[in-house]
Design a protein around this motif. Sequence first.
Motif, PDB file in Angstrom:
ATOM      1  N   GLN A  47       0.555  -1.414  -0.332  1.00 15.22           N
ATOM      2  CA  GLN A  47      -0.400  -0.163  -0.155  1.00 15.22           C
ATOM      3  C   GLN A  47       0.733   1.536  -0.297  1.00 15.22           C
ATOM      4  N   ALA A  48       1.476   1.925  -0.802  1.00 12.65           N
ATOM      5  CA  ALA A  48       1.919   3.047  -1.096  1.00 12.65           C
ATOM      6  C   ALA A  48       1.725   4.298  -1.541  1.00 12.65           C
ATOM      7  N   TRP A  49       1.097   4.676   0.107  1.00 12.96           N
ATOM      8  CA  TRP A  49       0.570   5.976   0.087  1.00 12.96           C
ATOM      9  C   TRP A  49       1.432   7.058   0.604  1.00 12.96           C
ATOM     10  N   GLY A  56      -1.795   3.661  -9.496  1.00 13.16           N
ATOM     11  CA  GLY A  56      -2.948   4.383  -8.397  1.00 13.16           C
ATOM     12  C   GLY A  56      -4.552   5.652  -9.564  1.00 13.16           C
ATOM     13  N   ASP A  57      -4.930   5.926  -9.032  1.00 11.43           N
ATOM     14  CA  ASP A  57      -5.610   7.669  -9.737  1.00 11.43           C
ATOM     15  C   ASP A  57      -5.045   8.528  -8.573  1.00 11.43           C
ATOM     16  N   ALA A  58      -4.327   9.115  -9.182  1.00 14.49           N
ATOM     17  CA  ALA A  58      -3.836  10.832  -8.185  1.00 14.49           C
ATOM     18  C   ALA A  58      -4.992  11.909  -8.779  1.00 14.49           C
ATOM     19  N   ASP A  86       0.604  11.912 -12.427  1.00 13.40           N
ATOM     20  CA  ASP A  86      -0.372  10.834 -12.473  1.00 13.40           C
ATOM     21  C   ASP A  86       0.804   9.062 -11.917  1.00 13.40           C
ATOM     22  N   TYR A  87       0.420   8.733 -10.789  1.00 16.36           N
ATOM     23  CA  TYR A  87       1.123   7.075 -11.243  1.00 16.36           C
ATOM     24  C   TYR A  87       1.317   6.746 -12.748  1.00 16.36           C
ATOM     25  N   PRO A 140      -3.568   3.193  -3.874  1.00 15.91           N
ATOM     26  CA  PRO A 140      -2.348   2.801  -4.413  1.00 15.91           C
ATOM     27  C   PRO A 140      -1.706   1.582  -3.498  1.00 15.91           C
ATOM     28  N   LEU A 141      -1.147   0.501  -4.666  1.00 10.48           N
ATOM     29  CA  LEU A 141      -0.462  -0.109  -5.003  1.00 10.48           C
ATOM     30  C   LEU A 141       0.824  -0.522  -5.542  1.00 10.48           C
TER      31      LEU A 141
END
Lengths: 552, 119
Positions: free
Chosen positions: A106-108, A154-156, A168-169, A198-199
Amino acid sequence: MSNANYDAIIIGAGAGGGVAADVLTAAGKRVLLLERGGWQSFAQTGRDPLRNQRLSQYGHNAGPSDDHPRVVQNADGSTRVALPWQDGYQANVATVGGGTLVYGGQAWRFHPLDFKMASTYGVPTGSSLADWPINYDDLAPHYEAVEHALGVCGDASAMKHLPPYARDYPMPPQVLTRPGALHRRGAAALGWPTLPVPLAINSAPYQGRPACARCQYCVGFACPVDAKNGSQNTFIARAIATGRCDLITGAMVERIHLRDGHATGVSFYRNLAGLSESSARAESAAETREVYETVEADVVIAAGGAVETARLLLLSGLTNDHIGRHLQGHVYVSATGLFEVEVYDGLGPGVTTATARWSHGNDGVIGGGMLADDFIILPAIFWKREVPPDVPRAGLAAKLWMRDNYRRCAEIKGPIQDIPSPDARATLDPNVKDRWGIPVARLSGATHPESIRTAQFLHAKAVEWVKASGAVKVWHEPPSVPGLSGGQHQAGTCRMGDDPATSVVDRHCKVHGVDNLFVADGSVHVTNGGFNPFLTIMANAHRTAQGIARAW
Amino acid sequence: MPLSSLHIATLNAAADRIVPPDDGTPGAIESGAAAQLIAMLDGDLAHLCADYDAFLAQLDAEAQVQHGPRFADLSADQQDALLQSFQTMAFFRLFVEHVHEQFWTTPASLALVGFEVRG
């Protein structure tokens, strides 16, 4: 620059150490990367449901080995020795890649207010809550760089709790699962905004590796198709490919040599098989040989995780009282719901949908946290952790409950902003030594009681969400007793600050009073955010290493 | 020290009531869970082997007092009733968890809940 063996020595090949190795080698530096564990394949890591980094019932699958005990001090002052997979150890991982080999990814990014906890909420009595000396804007370009260098889907545009992204990712979010869709409808009914989690997992082929196979074993295990992006298959692989990074595995660092406010190098025990100690013993007990080596460098970077980095700084003779204090991680809350219809669709990894609605601005509590749906839970782990308390534990009724309901359950969970305590700490145990004769870490104290209040608040929101998603029954109690929360997400033991009297490293993550010793792991986090922390560890290591390279 | 052979039958029988066969789906014995647990008593759970022997001896003694035969030779209903009387015993609850841990790793259990491994 000098006669040193290397330009830089990095201790620990995990999230932070890997990034530092990549940045420094890209800048032309010669780097020695030391890792106590070894390279570990998917096959070696295995899929044992009872021995993994998610459920360590009888051991785990990515180290550390039993060569690395710790002492756990209970509230009454009594102590016990804990092995890495036992209660209270506060385990992370010991492999090339560290926890990123087996994480959920989980890429926070942290929330801007995650860096400003004290000025936002005040400091509760007995806590060591403080602001970071840097803010979100300082890290934003490094978050972005890491998201692309690592590979995050993910979706910025959905990250509305954050300032707008510059880029964006690199990959779109994973395709939604059935429970994810259910939770999005539930949140919509409550008026809560949701976003795709985001992963660090490929949703499409990226950097020469394939897309996720959607298997059900993800967090706690290595990836069967190498679609999970960790330090080992990105940053470290790139660093080694430059020809300027030597990675030594099976390297147990004993101390950093310090003289007159300067680090001259490190000494370590080197397993000549290059394996983690236990596997070396198992495979070639008679031939396993170790040598003691000392290597010099112009710069030393500690990145062994919050417990081991603090231990190493103390072993090296540093005496700043803050080293080892403020040990934190995450208190988690969860709510599992039973639905009238099957919600399980078998599509891993399973985390798809989160809300940052309750991260901050909550009346009556300090901070808050993120809530998200969960990874697919293996049946053995589900049985131990997810069956409602009123279901019989034995007999036909227990078996039939699992048969009829495993596929009808879905969970919401999330980490709160831990409120740090100076008494939650890692020190050197005066009695117990590891097999190299090095004093082990003693862990004592607990998170501040305010963490429990925040957790109870967030738990109520988790319950509300699962009900709104259509659950006919919801269970799991909120946390009630403060404990140490520094396992996989450990942080805080070398906190960053401008004042040497209240912190261990400065805003450049250089240890106060030593001109060339840096820390590049979660130890420097003043607070640990209400989100999974690895992306912040990587972004901050990126910032730190760029700062080192620029000034050199 | 492995479990005494005398008690293997008792363990098998008790495990098969903790996770019973039903409607064509395997219980602890047929799924292999009981055999896995017996192997664990010579492995990761070896430190509990003596406790297991003592517990299983107690189960047999209770069976003989109440019914005559050893536990494994009782009817399923008799076995269930006897195990019910052990519900509050800490070691019994541990045994129950051990059986389930092993059961929910078996292919039979994965099929039971519809968990199909992908990838």
